[in-house]
Design an enzyme around this catalytic site. Structure first.
Site, PDB file in Angstrom:
ATOM      1  N   LYS A 156      16.531  11.214   2.460  1.00 35.87           N
ATOM      2  CA  LYS A 156      17.346  10.322   1.617  1.00 35.87           C
ATOM      3  C   LYS A 156      18.830  10.551   1.870  1.00 35.87           C
ATOM      4  O   LYS A 156      19.622   9.618   1.798  1.00 35.87           O
ATOM      5  CB  LYS A 156      17.038  10.536   0.138  1.00 35.87           C
ATOM      6  CG  LYS A 156      15.686   9.992  -0.294  1.00 35.87           C
ATOM      7  CD  LYS A 156      15.603   9.948  -1.814  1.00 35.87           C
ATOM      8  CE  LYS A 156      14.260   9.457  -2.301  1.00 35.87           C
ATOM      9  NZ  LYS A 156      14.143   9.516  -3.760  1.00 35.87           N
ATOM     10  N   LYS A 187       4.680   4.710   5.742  1.00 36.07           N
ATOM     11  CA  LYS A 187       4.160   4.578   4.379  1.00 36.07           C
ATOM     12  C   LYS A 187       4.658   3.312   3.695  1.00 36.07           C
ATOM     13  O   LYS A 187       5.813   2.929   3.900  1.00 36.07           O
ATOM     14  CB  LYS A 187       4.677   5.793   3.593  1.00 36.07           C
ATOM     15  CG  LYS A 187       3.725   6.370   2.624  1.00 36.07           C
ATOM     16  CD  LYS A 187       4.357   7.527   1.875  1.00 36.07           C
ATOM     17  CE  LYS A 187       5.496   7.079   0.993  1.00 36.07           C
ATOM     18  NZ  LYS A 187       5.848   8.021  -0.066  1.00 36.07           N
ATOM     19  N   LYS A 223       8.947   1.665  -1.666  1.00 33.21           N
ATOM     20  CA  LYS A 223       9.869   0.812  -2.433  1.00 33.21           C
ATOM     21  C   LYS A 223      11.159   0.586  -1.678  1.00 33.21           C
ATOM     22  O   LYS A 223      11.864  -0.381  -1.914  1.00 33.21           O
ATOM     23  CB  LYS A 223      10.257   1.518  -3.731  1.00 33.21           C
ATOM     24  CG  LYS A 223       9.230   1.494  -4.807  1.00 33.21           C
ATOM     25  CD  LYS A 223       9.745   2.348  -5.964  1.00 33.21           C
ATOM     26  CE  LYS A 223       8.654   2.633  -6.966  1.00 33.21           C
ATOM     27  NZ  LYS A 223       8.945   3.792  -7.800  1.00 33.21           N
TER      28      LYS A 223
HETATM   29  P1  AMP Z   1       7.710   6.649  -5.583  1.00 30.13           P
HETATM   30  O1  AMP Z   1       7.398   5.239  -5.231  1.00 30.13           O
HETATM   31  O2  AMP Z   1       8.234   7.411  -4.401  1.00 30.13           O
HETATM   32  O3  AMP Z   1       8.519   6.792  -6.828  1.00 30.13           O
HETATM   33  O4  AMP Z   1       6.315   7.360  -5.874  1.00 30.13           O
HETATM   34  C1  AMP Z   1       5.617   7.321  -7.110  1.00 30.13           C
HETATM   35  C2  AMP Z   1       4.207   7.846  -6.921  1.00 30.13           C
HETATM   36  O5  AMP Z   1       3.463   6.973  -6.059  1.00 30.13           O
HETATM   37  C3  AMP Z   1       4.132   9.235  -6.257  1.00 30.13           C
HETATM   38  O6  AMP Z   1       3.075   9.980  -6.831  1.00 30.13           O
HETATM   39  C4  AMP Z   1       3.865   8.918  -4.818  1.00 30.13           C
HETATM   40  O7  AMP Z   1       3.230   9.983  -4.159  1.00 30.13           O
HETATM   41  C5  AMP Z   1       2.980   7.678  -4.917  1.00 30.13           C
HETATM   42  N1  AMP Z   1       3.152   6.818  -3.739  1.00 30.13           N
HETATM   43  C6  AMP Z   1       4.294   6.181  -3.364  1.00 30.13           C
HETATM   44  N2  AMP Z   1       4.106   5.478  -2.222  1.00 30.13           N
HETATM   45  C7  AMP Z   1       2.806   5.667  -1.862  1.00 30.13           C
HETATM   46  C8  AMP Z   1       1.993   5.202  -0.785  1.00 30.13           C
HETATM   47  N3  AMP Z   1       2.469   4.380   0.151  1.00 30.13           N
HETATM   48  N4  AMP Z   1       0.719   5.599  -0.725  1.00 30.13           N
HETATM   49  C9  AMP Z   1       0.213   6.422  -1.670  1.00 30.13           C
HETATM   50  N5  AMP Z   1       0.915   6.901  -2.723  1.00 30.13           N
HETATM   51  C10 AMP Z   1       2.195   6.535  -2.826  1.00 30.13           C
END
Ligand code: AMP
Ligand code: TRP
Length: 354
Positions: free
Chosen positions: A115, A207, A210
């Site tokens: 980041k 992956k 967002k």
């Molecule tokens: P974030 O979107 O980074 O705030 O992630 C929130 C939660 O969603 C965390 O537990 C991440 O590990 C999970 N997560 C985010 N993106 C993915 C993805 N592409 N596949 C699986 N889990 C995800």
């Protein structure tokens, strides 16, 4: 006496809209944990300001994220659903933990390094400190397990190290038997395999995220059916016929077949045999249909919840009160171990009475 269930805590940031990866990799697993665990789920709004944010959107995004938790099946009667910034112990414990956490532990964090590159010269101290705040979130609730996607494993290790090496090992008072008593519980990660990594629609090797500037790379949980269908139609494919799992040269086939299995409620074996001879032209509409149908009830429930603002506020107020009761006790334990005067008036009174 009621049975003591193991406790779980997790959270998602209210940034952008949640996507299939957040659902399948995180929130969906929380729903099942409600049957067997004492569950705490927070919207981590303090984490959302570690990168530049829009103040005009923060509170609405926070409410929407909480409403999505409920729409996905989190039941506020069985789980404590709350907003991180409304429980001040998170910020306070974060400061106490900051002062015992070595700087180089934070500089090693992969997510910080990634980041920070994106932020250029404008990296905030908060971004570096992000995992310490996350450690505070977890440790305040004496969480036994923390369900997260694989990308968060390193942060969880850090929370364990802070609790064990920097608080318990250094400050734990001796119990009556002469053994040190733990101040903080050391949590275990809970990383479930299926759906743990949902990949981008435009690149099966990265992956779903967002922060990808290409909206077409992800399906948001609130995307309307036409948009879902369009994104799946445009998703990256390969020239091969037939869908299959595990071929390293075909990451898109692996990812989309995995999504189909999860969203259509098939086992991986069933999905693989159903689609083994299918071309992309027949598979994509099938996947689009399964996705639209899987998200339909969630979207309906979300619309109802968002229409009832005072209902949402009540859920979050009750959640905050329950969370605060647990968190303030843990905070007091840490303050006391570090040698601070008691913070509460009752304790203060006792002190004056001495
Ligand atoms: P974030 O979107 O980074 O705030 O992630 C929130 C939660 O969603 C965390 O537990 C991440 O590990 C999970 N997560 C985010 N993106 C993915 C993805 N592409 N596949 C699986 N889990 C995800
Ligand atoms: N860092 C986590 C993520 O991006 C979000 C988070 C903050 C979290 N505090 C937490 C997850 C505590 C689990 C427990 O996914």
């Amino acid at each position: 006496m009621p049975e003591q269930r193991p406790r779980v805590l997790s959270g998602v940031q209210p940034t952008g809209s949640l996507h299939l990866g957040n659902w399948l990799g995180a929130i969906r697993n929380w729903v099942d944990l409600q049957d067997s665990h004492d569950t705490f789920f927070c919207v981590v709004d303090l984490h959302a300001i570690t990168v530049p944010h829009d103040p005009a959107r923060l509170s609405e995004d926070t409410l929407s994220t909480a409403a999505l938790y409920l729409a996905c099946g989190i039941d506020p009667q069985r789980s404590t659903v709350f907003v991180q910034s409304q429980v001040s112990a998170h910020s306070e414990l974060c400061w106490l933990l900051n002062c015992v956490t070595p700087l180089n532990w934070l500089e090693r964090m992969i997510q910080f390094k990634e980041k920070a590159v994106k932020q250029g010269a404008d990296v905030s101290a908060g971004l570096l400190d992000y995992p310490v705040l996350m450690a505070a979130d977890i440790l305040l609730y004496d969480a036994d397990r923390v369900p997260v996607g694989e990308d968060q494993k390193q942060h969880l290790e850090l929370a364990r190290d802070i609790a064990q090496q920097r608080i318990n090992a250094r400050y734990a008072p001796k119990g009556p038997d002469g053994e040190p008593t733990a101040i903080l519980k050391v949590p275990e990660p809970l990383i479930l395999k299926e759906g743990a990594r949902v990949m981008s629609l435009t690149d099966g090797r990265s992956k779903m995220s967002k922060s990808d500037p290409n909206e077409g790379s992800r399906i948001a949980l609130l995307d309307p059916p036409e948009l879902i269908t369009k994104k799946i139609k445009r998703a990256k494919t390969d020239p091969e016929m037939g869908l299959e799992f595990g071929n390293p040269d075909r990451p898109e086939a692996d990812n989309l077949l995995g999504l189909y299995a999860l969203l259509a409620g098939r086992s991986r074996e069933q999905a693989a045999s159903e689609c083994a001879a299918m071309g992309w032209g027949s598979f994509k509409p099938l996947l689009a249909e399964a996705t639209v149908e899987a998200l339909r009830p969630l979207q309906q429930r979300y619309a109802e919840l968002r229409a009832d603002r005072s209902g949402m506020e009540t859920v979050l107020r009750e959640g905050r009160d329950r969370a605060d009761a647990v968190a303030s006790r843990t905070l007091e334990r840490v303050r006391s171990a570090l040698g601070f005067l008691p913070a509460t008036r009752d304790h203060g009174q006792q002190l004056l009475d001495l």
